[in-house]
Design an enzyme around this catalytic site. Structure first.
Site, PDB file in Angstrom:
ATOM      1  N   SER A 150      29.893 -31.449  14.382  1.00 44.52           N
ATOM      2  CA  SER A 150      29.241 -31.371  15.379  1.00 44.52           C
ATOM      3  C   SER A 150      29.258 -30.233  16.261  1.00 44.52           C
ATOM      4  O   SER A 150      30.404 -30.195  17.149  1.00 44.52           O
ATOM      5  CB  SER A 150      29.721 -32.517  16.262  1.00 44.52           C
TER       6      SER A 150
ATOM      7  N   LYS B 109      40.202 -29.405   7.986  1.00 41.69           N
ATOM      8  CA  LYS B 109      38.873 -28.936   7.356  1.00 41.69           C
ATOM      9  C   LYS B 109      38.924 -27.497   7.916  1.00 41.69           C
ATOM     10  O   LYS B 109      38.059 -26.567   7.362  1.00 41.69           O
ATOM     11  CB  LYS B 109      37.738 -29.745   7.782  1.00 41.69           C
TER      12      LYS B 109
END
Length: 334
Positions: free
Chosen positions: A137, A190
């Site tokens: 996002s 990540k």
């Protein structure tokens, strides 16, 4: 149902979520400690730094008053950069009633304690209900209503549904999950792998190399996450594979950009200075390495990127060390 929502942090992500929440009809306050951020947003809501094409609705209240921001709110969203989460969580404590819903949208692990950021917020505000929102996002797209899907994690299903109802609309799809630790680790780790992926691109090594690094990076994230109590489904879901893909490949990714510059020969500090925004992966990398040792989980990519970041190890040397490790099986025979 319209709700009273406060967003703490007027950076790109906090502002993008404010735009979404206001569009959903909620009464939104956007808080920043920095008067210059509030002044800039007040002066021209249609020209937001780092969010081209986005506009902040006029009905959003802007403030630097923390008491005003946190008093009598249904939901408080913590959107400050990860290094500042504890200090902000401590400062709001005086205004947080029992049962207050706080949604953490920052991504990181606190290096000094190895706590996730929801754990940090909960430690400072033990009577609050703390949730996490994460997934692929980028703020630049969310602020312009580009279709996006994320996941909300909280132990209380009713709270999860309330947050889902508050945030979700036709272009911002919200899933819910009880796996808070898995969602947090996927969103934090990540960023570390994205630094490594950016470094590979800076070295101009090609798609095969990046794909291999991302895949093995996801394996490392999953191993640690499962050891810490997370669920495999989370790591192949939005806050795991989904967020990893977008952060390792997008032009909007500050972690990938910093890694790219490192691959081009920049030092870690030079890369961070060039990006001009907080590079969350740098702050999470040492913590990830310490967690791997604590839980006795193999994370060779994390180990090598830490050496590149903090010990000035040449990026190509680190990559060759990964490639020439002892032979291994992807899946072992039973």
């Amino acid at each position: 149902m319209n709700r009273k929502v406060t967003v703490l942090g007027a950076g790109t992500w906090g502002t993008a979520l404010t735009i979404q929440l206001a569009a959903n009809g909620h009464e939104v306050i956007l808080f920043s400690k920095l008067q210059r951020e509030i002044d800039a947003l007040s002066a021209d809501r249609a020209h937001i730094p780092n969010l081209p094409g986005a506009a902040l609705p006029e009905e959003v209240r802007l403030t630097t008053d923390l008491k005003e921001a946190c008093t009598g709110r249904d939901i408080i969203v913590c959107a400050v950069a990860s290094p500042f989460v504890r200090s902000v969580a401590n400062e709001i404590h005086a205004y947080i009633p029992k049962g207050q819903i706080i949604v953490n949208v920052a991504k990181g692990i606190e290096e000094s304690t190895l706590m996730t950021l929801t754990e940090v917020i909960a430690e400072e505000n033990p009577e609050a209900e703390v949730a996490v929102l994460s997934g692929p996002s980028h703020a630049e797209e969310v602020s312009r209503n580009v279709p996006t899907a994320v996941v909300i994690g909280t132990k209380n299903q009713d709270t999860a549904k309330l947050i889902q109802d508050t945030f979700m609309n036709d272009t911002f799809r919200i899933y819910i999950s009880p796996d808070v630790i898995g969602i947090e680790l996927g969103g934090s780790l990540k960023n570390v792998i994205a630094l490594a992926a950016g470094t590979v691109d800076g070295l101009e090594l090609g798609d095969n190399t990046r794909a291999a690094l991302m895949t093995r990076g996801l394996a490392e994230i999953s191993r640690l996450g499962i050891a810490m109590g997370g669920q495999l489904e989370t790591f192949i879901g939005l806050s795991g594979m989904g967020d990893l893909i977008v952060t390792c490949t997008s032009v909007h990714s500050r972690n990938h950009k910093a890694g790219y510059l490192i691959g081009k020969g920049y030092t870690m500090q030079q890369a961070m200075d060039e990006v001009k925004q907080v590079v969350e992966g740098v702050y999470s990398a040492k913590a990830a390495l310490m967690l791997s040792k604590k839980y006795q989980v193999r994370m060779p990519i994390v180990e090598q990127i830490c050496q590149v970041l903090f010990e000035n190890k040449p990026a190509m040397e680190a990559l060759m060390e990964l490639l020439t490790r002892d032979r291994a099986a992807e899946i072992t025979w039973k």
